[in-house]
Scaffold this motif. Sequence first.
Motif, mmCIF file in Angstrom:
data_model
loop_
_atom_site.group_PDB
_atom_site.id
_atom_site.type_symbol
_atom_site.label_atom_id
_atom_site.label_comp_id
_atom_site.label_asym_id
_atom_site.label_seq_id
_atom_site.Cartn_x
_atom_site.Cartn_y
_atom_site.Cartn_z
ATOM 1 N N PRO A 203 0.842 -1.192 0.000
ATOM 2 C CA PRO A 203 0.000 0.000 0.000
ATOM 3 C C PRO A 203 0.879 1.245 0.000
ATOM 4 N N LEU A 204 0.922 1.929 -1.109
ATOM 5 C CA LEU A 204 1.802 3.090 -1.251
ATOM 6 C C LEU A 204 1.094 4.398 -0.935
ATOM 7 N N LEU A 205 -0.213 4.401 -0.998
ATOM 8 C CA LEU A 205 -0.988 5.601 -0.698
ATOM 9 C C LEU A 205 -1.637 5.450 0.671
ATOM 10 N N ALA A 206 -1.267 6.301 1.604
ATOM 11 C CA ALA A 206 -1.952 6.324 2.896
ATOM 12 C C ALA A 206 -3.347 6.911 2.690
ATOM 13 N N GLU A 411 -10.319 12.769 14.414
ATOM 14 C CA GLU A 411 -10.381 12.824 12.951
ATOM 15 C C GLU A 411 -9.386 13.811 12.369
ATOM 16 N N ASP A 412 -9.293 15.012 12.948
ATOM 17 C CA ASP A 412 -8.368 16.010 12.424
ATOM 18 C C ASP A 412 -6.924 15.535 12.532
ATOM 19 N N PHE A 413 -6.603 14.913 13.675
ATOM 20 C CA PHE A 413 -5.242 14.416 13.875
ATOM 21 C C PHE A 413 -4.903 13.353 12.835
ATOM 22 N N ILE A 414 -5.800 12.395 12.631
ATOM 23 C CA ILE A 414 -5.531 11.292 11.712
ATOM 24 C C ILE A 414 -5.459 11.794 10.272
ATOM 25 N N ASP A 415 -6.357 12.706 9.905
ATOM 26 C CA ASP A 415 -6.299 13.291 8.554
ATOM 27 C C ASP A 415 -4.944 13.946 8.311
ATOM 28 N N GLY A 416 -4.478 14.695 9.295
ATOM 29 C CA GLY A 416 -3.194 15.371 9.154
ATOM 30 C C GLY A 416 -2.032 14.391 9.088
ATOM 31 N N ALA A 417 -2.115 13.315 9.875
ATOM 32 C CA ALA A 417 -1.054 12.307 9.878
ATOM 33 C C ALA A 417 -0.957 11.600 8.535
ATOM 34 N N VAL A 418 -2.095 11.277 7.960
ATOM 35 C CA VAL A 418 -2.119 10.601 6.661
ATOM 36 C C VAL A 418 -1.589 11.525 5.566
ATOM 37 N N ASP A 419 -1.992 12.786 5.595
ATOM 38 C CA ASP A 419 -1.470 13.756 4.624
ATOM 39 C C ASP A 419 0.051 13.869 4.738
ATOM 40 N N HIS A 420 0.549 13.839 5.968
ATOM 41 C CA HIS A 420 1.994 13.950 6.189
ATOM 42 C C HIS A 420 2.726 12.738 5.596
ATOM 43 N N THR A 421 2.156 11.552 5.766
ATOM 44 C CA THR A 421 2.775 10.344 5.215
ATOM 45 C C THR A 421 2.863 10.425 3.698
ATOM 46 N N ASN A 422 1.800 10.855 3.058
ATOM 47 C CA ASN A 422 1.820 10.971 1.593
ATOM 48 C C ASN A 422 2.775 12.061 1.127
ATOM 49 N N MET A 423 2.933 13.096 1.943
ATOM 50 C CA MET A 423 3.916 14.125 1.609
ATOM 51 C C MET A 423 5.338 13.561 1.690
ATOM 52 N N LEU A 424 5.599 12.723 2.692
ATOM 53 C CA LEU A 424 6.935 12.160 2.885
ATOM 54 C C LEU A 424 7.341 11.236 1.748
ATOM 55 N N TYR A 425 6.399 10.381 1.305
ATOM 56 C CA TYR A 425 6.759 9.317 0.368
ATOM 57 C C TYR A 425 6.189 9.490 -1.036
ATOM 58 N N GLY A 427 3.028 8.954 -2.170
ATOM 59 C CA GLY A 427 1.839 8.205 -2.568
ATOM 60 C C GLY A 427 2.027 7.584 -3.937
ATOM 61 N N PHE A 428 1.035 7.742 -4.814
ATOM 62 C CA PHE A 428 1.129 7.227 -6.181
ATOM 63 C C PHE A 428 2.116 8.024 -7.029
ATOM 64 N N ASP A 429 2.526 9.197 -6.549
ATOM 65 C CA ASP A 429 3.417 10.065 -7.322
ATOM 66 C C ASP A 429 4.889 9.898 -6.929
ATOM 67 N N ILE A 430 5.217 8.831 -6.254
ATOM 68 C CA ILE A 430 6.591 8.577 -5.868
ATOM 69 C C ILE A 430 7.473 8.505 -7.115
ATOM 70 N N GLU A 431 8.571 9.220 -7.093
ATOM 71 C CA GLU A 431 9.511 9.226 -8.223
ATOM 72 C C GLU A 431 10.761 8.453 -7.810
ATOM 73 N N VAL A 432 10.894 7.261 -8.376
ATOM 74 C CA VAL A 432 11.975 6.382 -7.968
ATOM 75 C C VAL A 432 12.298 5.445 -9.123
ATOM 76 N N SER A 433 13.534 4.970 -9.165
ATOM 77 C CA SER A 433 13.947 4.032 -10.201
ATOM 78 C C SER A 433 14.371 2.712 -9.563
ATOM 79 N N ASN A 434 14.537 1.682 -10.406
ATOM 80 C CA ASN A 434 14.970 0.364 -9.945
ATOM 81 C C ASN A 434 14.042 -0.202 -8.865
#
Length: 500
Positions: A203-206, A411-425, A427-434
């Motif tokens: 699961p790449l998208l939180a 709810e606000d805390f969890i929404d913010g935490a999930v947004d932060h995870t997708n910002m870090l990695y 989500g579906f827009d991860i730019e990576v090779s190999n």
Amino acid sequence: MKLLVLLMTASFVLVEVNLSEIFRNGRTLGGNVGVPKPDKHRENVADVPDEWFTQKLDHFNPTDERTWQQRYLFNDQYFDPNTGGPVFLMIGGEGEAPVEWMTGGNWIDDAEKHGALLLQLEHRYYGKSHPTEDMSTENLKYLTSQQALADLATFITAMNKNYSLPSDVKWIAFGGSYPGSLAAWLRFKYPHLVHGAVSSSSPLLAKVDFSNYFKVVRESLAAYSDDCVASVQQGVREIGTLLKDEVGRKNLNKIFNLCTPIQESLEKPLDISNFYEMIADNFGEVVQENGANRNSSQANANITIDVVCEILVNQTIGSPVNRLGKVNDLLLVTRDEKCMDYQYEKMIDSLRNVSWDNEEDEGDRQWMYQLCTEFGFFTTSSNESHIFGDKFPTSFFIQQCKDIFGDSYDEDFIDGAVDHTNMLYGGFDIEVSNVVYVYGSIDPWHALGITKTLDKKAPAIYIEGTAHCVDLYSPADTDSAQLTAARQKVSQLIESWLKL
């Protein structure tokens, strides 16, 4: 000659326990990746000892000098340092790191081919790797994917020195489920340490409201027949009808072999929500693990979509609700459980247990903390095509976070935490090779993954008719041509990365 290190992430094996909630939120008790079935490579599994590595508690606070002992395993039977053979490191996920993976699974064929040294690092807070004196909410703040990735980076650097590996050593990460995400993120965050990654069922998208989970479950049941789906849907509707009168409620107690009479929960909506969710989870478990060539201490490894759908379309058993009851009975027997314990407070009390001596949860409290603080992944009933009722919406799971960890986990805390995870990695827009992403059409977790190739440097492999992490297990005679081809493609990609 360049020395290659392959790193494989995987999570844990099921253990037999007397808990009704052996499958919750799309996670099997003890972790989503089990151990491979016995094969020629598992003859000496008992000879793989536990090893311990001194790890920092907080990688992001240079003034915090606290350390702890992290479990790891190694197997050097294939490794020839004179020829510069590869080294594989398997990283544990949301459960104990199983010793069986050191000598079993599909990755062993690549280990033999390349002369690999095998290493496995257990995830902090799971299995025997206990960074803090207990699992209090205050102590769990060090349980994050970022800390886990830093554990990996620190471990890789140390092993390079311990084994006197050359400076141009290559690490390739493998992982299934959450560790599959870690494999891709490790390559993304530490490309100077990790040369490539195989990310299976990851699961790449939180996402807070993972409503598509049961959408995929419905579609997978429909692949057997529309009658199977109709039977489930009608049976769930009949539950609602039976709940309305005393005779019906008594029937429900018998049909589902409830530990506590449903009459006692009429004024407890969370109990009712939990009851509906557990019925849905019965099907989530069967679909998610369908046909995986895994070893398990439980007989439910052999319960497939075909098995449950044959029950659901069998009109001689009785009405659809009776057929749901028969499916539940079958799973209770295979779990060695006497009754279905749906009481919400009992579940919450178990998840509040902060002691490492709590044998029953097998990582449940830790994983729930990660869901509430990083990922969401709540398998809700909010999808329009849902067939399991509407009694466990997002608010049901947010209430669990608050009841287990405190009111601030709202709810606000969890929404913010999930947004932060997708910002870090990304989500579906991860730019990576190999990196290669591998998913099965039956696996509900593919809905949070990259199933179509968006970048040739990070291809996706989508296998029709396979379930969660099946490609990681040892080949079986029943494997489809697509599954066999997928394994071959992954091996070819690994070989091509080694030449870069």
